[in-house]
Design a protein around this motif. Structure first.
Motif, PDB file in Angstrom:
ATOM      1  N   PHE A  76       0.890  -1.382  -0.027  1.00  9.36           N
ATOM      2  CA  PHE A  76      -0.084   0.000  -0.007  1.00  9.36           C
ATOM      3  C   PHE A  76       0.851   1.143  -0.068  1.00  9.36           C
ATOM      4  CE2 PHE A  76      -2.564   3.304   2.155  1.00  9.36           C
ATOM      5  CZ  PHE A  76      -3.582   3.481   1.342  1.00  9.36           C
ATOM      6  N   SER A  77       2.003   1.227   0.780  1.00  9.80           N
ATOM      7  CA  SER A  77       2.735   2.575   0.928  1.00  9.80           C
ATOM      8  C   SER A  77       3.595   2.756  -0.509  1.00  9.80           C
ATOM      9  CB  SER A  77       3.900   2.267   2.088  1.00  9.80           C
ATOM     10  OG  SER A  77       4.602   1.167   1.847  1.00  9.80           O
ATOM     11  N   ASP A  78       3.864   1.431  -1.111  1.00 10.84           N
ATOM     12  CA  ASP A  78       4.406   1.521  -2.480  1.00 10.84           C
ATOM     13  C   ASP A  78       3.438   2.203  -3.287  1.00 10.84           C
ATOM     14  OD1 ASP A  78       6.759   0.231  -1.357  1.00 10.84           O
ATOM     15  OD2 ASP A  78       6.456  -1.784  -2.513  1.00 10.84           O
ATOM     16  N   LEU A  79       2.191   1.735  -3.231  1.00 11.36           N
ATOM     17  CA  LEU A  79       1.144   2.318  -4.304  1.00 11.36           C
ATOM     18  C   LEU A  79       1.090   3.858  -4.161  1.00 11.36           C
ATOM     19  CD1 LEU A  79      -0.950   1.645  -6.432  1.00 11.36           C
ATOM     20  CD2 LEU A  79      -2.754   1.202  -4.513  1.00 11.36           C
ATOM     21  N   MET A  80       1.160   4.274  -2.664  1.00 14.19           N
ATOM     22  CA  MET A  80       0.832   5.680  -2.568  1.00 14.19           C
ATOM     23  C   MET A  80       2.340   6.428  -3.047  1.00 14.19           C
ATOM     24  SD  MET A  80      -1.766   6.258  -1.145  1.00 14.19           S
ATOM     25  CE  MET A  80      -2.432   5.021  -2.198  1.00 14.19           C
ATOM     26  N   ARG A  81       3.475   5.684  -2.924  1.00 16.92           N
ATOM     27  CA  ARG A  81       4.670   6.410  -3.373  1.00 16.92           C
ATOM     28  C   ARG A  81       4.693   6.510  -4.860  1.00 16.92           C
ATOM     29  NH1 ARG A  81       7.664   3.984   0.750  1.00 16.92           N
ATOM     30  NH2 ARG A  81       8.358   2.107  -0.465  1.00 16.92           N
ATOM     31  N   MET A  82       3.998   5.484  -5.655  1.00 13.35           N
ATOM     32  CA  MET A  82       4.013   5.442  -7.149  1.00 13.35           C
ATOM     33  C   MET A  82       2.851   6.412  -7.707  1.00 13.35           C
ATOM     34  SD  MET A  82       3.602   1.399  -7.905  1.00 13.35           S
ATOM     35  CE  MET A  82       3.422   1.535  -9.522  1.00 13.35           C
ATOM     36  N   ILE A  83       1.921   6.551  -7.047  1.00  8.09           N
ATOM     37  CA  ILE A  83       0.838   7.535  -7.337  1.00  8.09           C
ATOM     38  C   ILE A  83       1.535   8.802  -7.304  1.00  8.09           C
ATOM     39  CG2 ILE A  83      -1.374   8.795  -6.738  1.00  8.09           C
ATOM     40  CD1 ILE A  83      -2.265   5.794  -5.815  1.00  8.09           C
TER      41      ILE A  83
ATOM     42  N   HIS B 259      11.761   0.282  -4.983  1.00  8.46           N
ATOM     43  CA  HIS B 259      11.911  -1.018  -5.582  1.00  8.46           C
ATOM     44  C   HIS B 259      11.017  -2.160  -5.205  1.00  8.46           C
ATOM     45  CE1 HIS B 259      16.389   0.082  -7.268  1.00  8.46           C
ATOM     46  NE2 HIS B 259      15.386   0.852  -7.581  1.00  8.46           N
ATOM     47  N   PHE B 260      10.738  -3.142  -5.976  1.00 13.11           N
ATOM     48  CA  PHE B 260       9.721  -4.321  -5.656  1.00 13.11           C
ATOM     49  C   PHE B 260      10.482  -5.467  -5.478  1.00 13.11           C
ATOM     50  CE2 PHE B 260       7.779  -0.722  -8.084  1.00 13.11           C
ATOM     51  CZ  PHE B 260       6.832  -0.428  -7.337  1.00 13.11           C
ATOM     52  N   GLY B 261       9.490  -6.356  -5.369  1.00 10.80           N
ATOM     53  CA  GLY B 261       9.983  -7.741  -5.471  1.00 10.80           C
ATOM     54  C   GLY B 261       9.806  -8.344  -6.896  1.00 10.80           C
ATOM     55  N   LYS B 262       9.312  -9.452  -7.196  1.00  5.55           N
ATOM     56  CA  LYS B 262       9.223  -9.950  -8.622  1.00  5.55           C
ATOM     57  C   LYS B 262       8.208  -9.051  -9.222  1.00  5.55           C
ATOM     58  CE  LYS B 262       8.887 -14.103 -11.203  1.00  5.55           C
ATOM     59  NZ  LYS B 262       8.875 -15.645 -11.467  1.00  5.55           N
ATOM     60  N   TYR B 263       7.040  -8.748  -8.565  1.00  4.67           N
ATOM     61  CA  TYR B 263       5.973  -8.057  -9.317  1.00  4.67           C
ATOM     62  C   TYR B 263       5.764  -6.762  -8.298  1.00  4.67           C
ATOM     63  CZ  TYR B 263       5.489 -12.438 -11.743  1.00  4.67           C
ATOM     64  OH  TYR B 263       5.525 -13.541 -12.635  1.00  4.67           O
ATOM     65  N   ASP B 264       5.324  -5.764  -8.910  1.00  3.44           N
ATOM     66  CA  ASP B 264       5.107  -4.622  -8.333  1.00  3.44           C
ATOM     67  C   ASP B 264       3.452  -4.708  -8.027  1.00  3.44           C
ATOM     68  OD1 ASP B 264       3.394  -3.530 -10.286  1.00  3.44           O
ATOM     69  OD2 ASP B 264       5.275  -2.668 -11.307  1.00  3.44           O
ATOM     70  N   VAL B 265       2.891  -3.719  -7.109  1.00  3.76           N
ATOM     71  CA  VAL B 265       1.659  -3.773  -6.678  1.00  3.76           C
ATOM     72  C   VAL B 265       0.717  -3.315  -7.971  1.00  3.76           C
ATOM     73  CG1 VAL B 265       1.567  -1.303  -5.865  1.00  3.76           C
ATOM     74  CG2 VAL B 265       0.055  -3.020  -4.818  1.00  3.76           C
ATOM     75  N   VAL B 266       0.899  -2.781  -8.941  1.00  4.86           N
ATOM     76  CA  VAL B 266       0.181  -2.672  -9.919  1.00  4.86           C
ATOM     77  C   VAL B 266       0.063  -3.962 -10.847  1.00  4.86           C
ATOM     78  CG1 VAL B 266      -0.377  -1.518 -12.207  1.00  4.86           C
ATOM     79  CG2 VAL B 266       0.531  -0.198 -10.100  1.00  4.86           C
ATOM     80  N   GLN B 267       0.807  -4.690 -10.793  1.00  2.00           N
ATOM     81  CA  GLN B 267       0.791  -6.008 -11.375  1.00  2.00           C
ATOM     82  C   GLN B 267      -0.059  -6.954 -10.739  1.00  2.00           C
ATOM     83  OE1 GLN B 267       5.270  -6.306 -11.737  1.00  2.00           O
ATOM     84  NE2 GLN B 267       4.992  -6.659 -13.817  1.00  2.00           N
ATOM     85  N   LYS B 268       0.251  -6.941  -9.238  1.00  2.00           N
ATOM     86  CA  LYS B 268      -0.528  -7.677  -8.494  1.00  2.00           C
ATOM     87  C   LYS B 268      -1.914  -7.387  -8.558  1.00  2.00           C
ATOM     88  CE  LYS B 268       3.299  -8.533  -4.999  1.00  2.00           C
ATOM     89  NZ  LYS B 268       3.601  -8.199  -3.777  1.00  2.00           N
ATOM     90  N   LEU B 269      -2.264  -6.118  -8.571  1.00  2.00           N
ATOM     91  CA  LEU B 269      -3.819  -5.812  -8.660  1.00  2.00           C
ATOM     92  C   LEU B 269      -4.342  -6.252 -10.174  1.00  2.00           C
ATOM     93  CD1 LEU B 269      -3.776  -2.286  -7.223  1.00  2.00           C
ATOM     94  CD2 LEU B 269      -4.947  -4.001  -6.262  1.00  2.00           C
ATOM     95  N   TYR B 270      -3.472  -6.252 -11.029  1.00  2.00           N
ATOM     96  CA  TYR B 270      -3.958  -6.625 -12.458  1.00  2.00           C
ATOM     97  C   TYR B 270      -4.206  -8.043 -12.351  1.00  2.00           C
ATOM     98  CZ  TYR B 270      -3.419  -7.693 -17.252  1.00  2.00           C
ATOM     99  OH  TYR B 270      -3.644  -8.220 -18.685  1.00  2.00           O
TER     100      TYR B 270
END
Length: 248
Positions: A96-103, A115-126
């Motif tokens: 969630f904090s990553d998503l806020m920083r991305m926005i 920086h993310f793990g294998k997938y970022d939060v947007v990819q996980k939501l997708y």
């Protein structure tokens, strides 16, 4: 690109294994080819006359491709749980904090991009939304097939609701797949597009985009990589702004 983690990174040169063979085969064969076949046969049923006639009815073809698609989905789930990295698609505490920083970064209010793990939060939501839509598509498709084959007799209202669900989920999935294909073709995402063929990304790309504490993949030295996998395609250079673009 600004780094928001002090995670240790693999030293030296080499490549990182991102997609195993099974994932690549499922992606190209189980997803795109089968979904194209389902889309063509589904269009023939949705709008009769739009597709040429075939020796086998479009309904039978659609049911056949749908059966293969369902088998592929369950095989994908099974192999992901037994041999893949299922945790890589699970949501983490810091997402969630990553998503806020991305926005904030996209709106120009943040100068640091995570920086993310294998997938970022947007990819996980997708992936989550796509999984829900595929579940609705399969459930409604089974209901329609059972009724079409006169294995069950459902009410008119029930059948109408299943058709609406099936059509809506189909169109939404097509839209998401087209969006995915478009984003993959952006220059900043070429390394991961190439990885869907080779299975690997460069260690330099890994350091730029990923957090080693959140994803610790197997790293192959350059010589070993050539022996085991073959030479990888060159990774195009991109600007820091392009490198931070979200990529479902």
């Amino acid at each position: 690109m600004p780094v928001t983690t002090n995670a240790s990174m693999p030293a030296g040169d080499g490549i990182v294994e991102r997609y195993e063979v099974g994932a690549r085969l499922y992606h190209w064969g189980g997803v795109f080819l089968l979904m194209a076949a389902l889309g063509a046969s589904g269009l023939a049923l949705y709008a009769p006359g739009t597709m040429p006639g075939t020796p086998i009815s479009w309904l039978r073809l659609h049911e056949f491709f749908a059966g293969l698609f369902i088998v592929g989905v369950f095989l994908h789930i099974g192999f992901s749980l037994m041999q893949g990295e299922p945790w890589s698609m699970w949501f983490e505490r810091g997402d969630f904090s990553d998503l806020m920083r991305m926005i904030g970064y996209t709106l120009g209010k943040q100068t640091r991009y995570p920086h993310f793990g294998k997938y970022d939060v947007v990819q996980k939501l997708y992936h989550l939304i796509l999984s829900i839509l595929v579940g609705v598509l399969i459930f409604s498709g089974i209901a329609l097939t059972l009724n079409a084959e006169v294995l069950v007799t459902s009410s008119h209202d029930w059948m109408r609701s299943q058709r609406l669900l099936h059509d809506a989920s189909s169109f939404l999935i097509v839209g998401m797949v087209l969006m995915h294909a478009y984003l993959r073709l952006l220059k900043s995402n070429w390394p991961t597009l190439v990885a869907m063929f080779t299975g690997t990304v460069s260690l330099e790309y890994f350091r730029r985009h990923h957090d080693y504490n959140r994803w610790s993949p197997h790293t192959l030295p350059a010589g070993e990589a050539r022996d085991r996998i073959g030479p990888t395609a060159p990774i195009p250079k991109v600007s820091p702004a392009e490198a931070t673009r979200p990529s479902p």
